[in-house]
Design an enzyme around this catalytic site. Structure first.
Site, PDB file in Angstrom:
ATOM      1  N   SER A 122      48.412  43.220  24.119  1.00  0.00           N
ATOM      2  CA  SER A 122      49.535  44.125  23.979  1.00  0.00           C
ATOM      3  C   SER A 122      50.513  43.738  22.861  1.00  0.00           C
ATOM      4  CB  SER A 122      50.289  44.200  25.308  1.00  0.00           C
ATOM      5  OG  SER A 122      50.873  42.953  25.623  1.00  0.00           O
TER       6      SER A 122
ATOM      7  N   LYS B 240      58.678  40.265  20.222  1.00  0.00           N
ATOM      8  CA  LYS B 240      58.023  41.334  20.977  1.00  0.00           C
ATOM      9  C   LYS B 240      59.073  42.038  21.832  1.00  0.00           C
ATOM     10  CE  LYS B 240      54.117  42.072  24.154  1.00  0.00           C
ATOM     11  NZ  LYS B 240      53.029  41.419  24.910  1.00  0.00           N
TER      12      LYS B 240
ATOM     13  N   SER C 299      47.192  38.840  25.774  1.00  0.00           N
ATOM     14  CA  SER C 299      47.993  39.613  24.815  1.00  0.00           C
ATOM     15  C   SER C 299      48.529  38.855  23.612  1.00  0.00           C
ATOM     16  CB  SER C 299      49.151  40.288  25.536  1.00  0.00           C
ATOM     17  OG  SER C 299      48.686  41.467  26.133  1.00  0.00           O
TER      18      SER C 299
HETATM   19  N1  GLN Z   1      44.815  43.602  28.191  1.00  0.00           N
HETATM   20  C1  GLN Z   1      45.341  43.027  29.364  1.00  0.00           C
HETATM   21  C2  GLN Z   1      46.052  44.077  30.188  1.00  0.00           C
HETATM   22  O1  GLN Z   1      46.046  45.183  29.791  1.00  0.00           O
HETATM   23  C3  GLN Z   1      46.267  41.879  29.049  1.00  0.00           C
HETATM   24  C4  GLN Z   1      47.622  42.312  28.644  1.00  0.00           C
HETATM   25  C5  GLN Z   1      48.587  41.164  28.508  1.00  0.00           C
HETATM   26  O2  GLN Z   1      48.184  40.020  28.375  1.00  0.00           O
HETATM   27  N2  GLN Z   1      49.870  41.490  28.577  1.00  0.00           N
HETATM   28  O3  GLN Z   1      46.606  43.828  31.196  1.00  0.00           O
END
Ligand code: GLN
Length: 486
Positions: free
Chosen positions: A152, A77, A176
């Site tokens: 994400s 990532k 994410s």
């Molecule tokens: N969807 C959540 C956010 O937007 C989690 C994102 C994540 O775990 N990086 O913060």
């Protein structure tokens, strides 16, 4: 061997160790599949770097000095900094940035022998649930290219599902790893907070950020997790100073008598029927394997949304202040003085969602509002963690859906950030408590889209989670299914 891209980590590691295939052959095969950047999954690829690592792995395999995962490819990532590839965190503000060092997780996986295929697309600074917030364009879901891959870590999930990489790293702050794994029909685990070093992981919300693997099976995840984790306290003071663990050691253990807690709050009104049906069927499967389903309650589940969306932006507003155009990344061209330079650089470099969170974060931390928002959120966070501890007196692990629906269509939630926030409801509680959680393929719903089952364990219970996931995968074949043509 034409089906190399369909093999998982364990199978590839075995072929490589037995010299039935070389690391260069494996890397070449995946690089060929990555050509044209299908699904917009990758943000940086450099075949010269990948092949050099593969040659190095072949030399180690020949010399008998190979690591446990020698020659097996992995993609990272774009939140992990890397020396050999650009690192942007999906943001324009870091376009073309090159780190002088590798993140600890990247280093550890290379030390275990893994060959890096490049960097994967993600929501800008990991803020998002659909990969629609990347400055470099959205990622398509390989199961239906009109749908989001989740976020994400959307590039990570899409790359594994599409056979562009046998495994990928992800980060999970509020879901994410688990949610994109669920949306793309793969397996992913977020370990206990502190298991994996955050050194070199671009910070979003430091008290929540955790790294973890995404792959095709629980067994593959166990192999990667064993290599990724380990104390690093000199470089990440929140990393746990614990000996490395072999998370694959107990995969086959029978699960007779295992008490699986079913939180009633995870099965309420907002849950889509197709997801409910797939999750229910997976739970029946667990009963057949001898597990006992125990009704439990996590009464503050709903509160996890406002709590998370106060704490995470608060930490983000502080973490992202370092992107100011001075030391690295984008700097605005025309400016009058230093303050003007900061303003223009940040206005040009950050996307809308990141700006929204920086503003929310600065607001909840500001004098006069701190007690009402941030402090209050911290208190409820503690209560959410306590709820889990109460639940774990009645059960060994907790199961439920990962997300209220299958992957949605592009544009469906666009312009409504709160719709995305609400869809995080089932992943946020474990994140706020710092508990390990994973997503396991559990069937298919509307439009043939994958559905994930979430398993949540108590602190340090990753081996137990992986064991339960592995047993389910031995009894079902959902994790083996692939999008058409893959
Ligand atoms: N969807 C959540 C956010 O937007 C989690 C994102 C994540 O775990 N990086 O913060």
């Amino acid at each position: 061997m034409s089906d190399l891209h369909q093999l998982g980590v364990k199978a590839l590691a075995t072929l490589l160790r037995n010299k039935e295939v070389s690391a260069v052959e494996v890397a070449t095969r995946f690089l060929a599949r990555m050509g044209g950047n299908p699904h917009n999954a990758f943000l940086d690829i450099d075949s010269a770097v990948t092949l050099a690592q593969a040659r190095d792995s072949d030399a180690k395999l020949a010399a008998g000095t190979a690591g446990p995962l020698e020659g097996v490819p992995v993609a990272h990532k774009d939140v992990f900094v890397t020396r050999d590839f650009a690192t942007t965190a999906g943001s324009k503000i870091l376009q073309g940035y090159r780190s002088p060092f590798d993140a600890t997780v990247v280093q550890r996986l290379r030390a275990a022998g893994m060959v890096s295929l490049g960097k994967l697309n993600c929501d800008e600074f990991a803020m998002g649930s659909a990969n629609e917030n990347s400055a470099y364009g959205p990622v398509q879901n390989p199961w239906d290219t009109a749908r989001v891959p989740g976020g994400s870590s959307g590039g990570s999930a899409a790359a594994v599902a599409a056979g562009l990489a046998p495994a990928a790293t992800g980060t999970d702050t509020g879901g994410s790893i688990r949610q994109p794994a669920s949306f793309c029909g793969i397996t992913g685990i977020k370990p206990t907070y502190g298991r994996a070093s955050r050194y070199g992981m671009i910070a979003y919300a430091s008290s929540l950020d955790q790294a973890g693997p995404m792959a095709r099976s629980a067994e593959d995840c166990a192999l990667l997790l064993s290599a990724m984790c380990g104390g690093d306290i000199e470089r990440d003071s929140t990393s746990l100073d614990m000996p490395t663990e072999n998370f694959a050691a107990a995969l086959d253990k029978p699960i007779e008598g295992l008490r699986i807690g079913i939180p009633q709050e995870f099965f309420g009104e907002g849950l889509a029927d197709d997801v409910r049906a797939a999750v229910d069927a997976a739970l029946r499967e667990y009963e057949k394997l001898g597990a006992k389903l125990v009704p439990i309650s996590l009464p503050r589940t709903e509160l996890s949304i406002p709590v998370y969306y106060i704490i995470a932006p608060a930490e983000a507003s502080s973490n992202l202040s370092r992107f100011d155009g001075v030391k690295f990344g984008h700097r605005a061209k025309d400016y009058t003085d230093l303050v003007d330079m900061y303003k223009k650089t940040r206005a040009e470099g950050f996307g809308n969602e990141v700006k929204r969170r920086i503003m929310t974060g600065a607001y909840v931390l500001s004098h006069g509002y701190y007690d009402a928002y941030y402090l209050q959120a911290q208190k409820i966070r503690r209560m959410i963690a306590d709820d889990f501890q109460r639940a774990f007196t009645e059960c060994d692990l907790i199961a439920g859906p990962v997300a209220p629906s299958v992957a949605w269509k592009f544009g469906e939630n666009a312009g409504d950030p709160v719709a995305d926030y609400l869809a995080d409801i089932f992943t946020l509680p474990a994140s706020l408590a710092g508990l390990p959680g994973m997503s396991v393929p559990a069937g298919f719903g509307t439009g043939g889209m994958p559905v994930g089952l979430q398993l949540i364990g108590n602190y340090f219970q990753e081996a137990r989670l992986l064991n339960a996931a592995h047993r389910l995968q031995q009894a079902t074949d959902f994790h083996l299914r692939k999008p058409e043509g893959i």
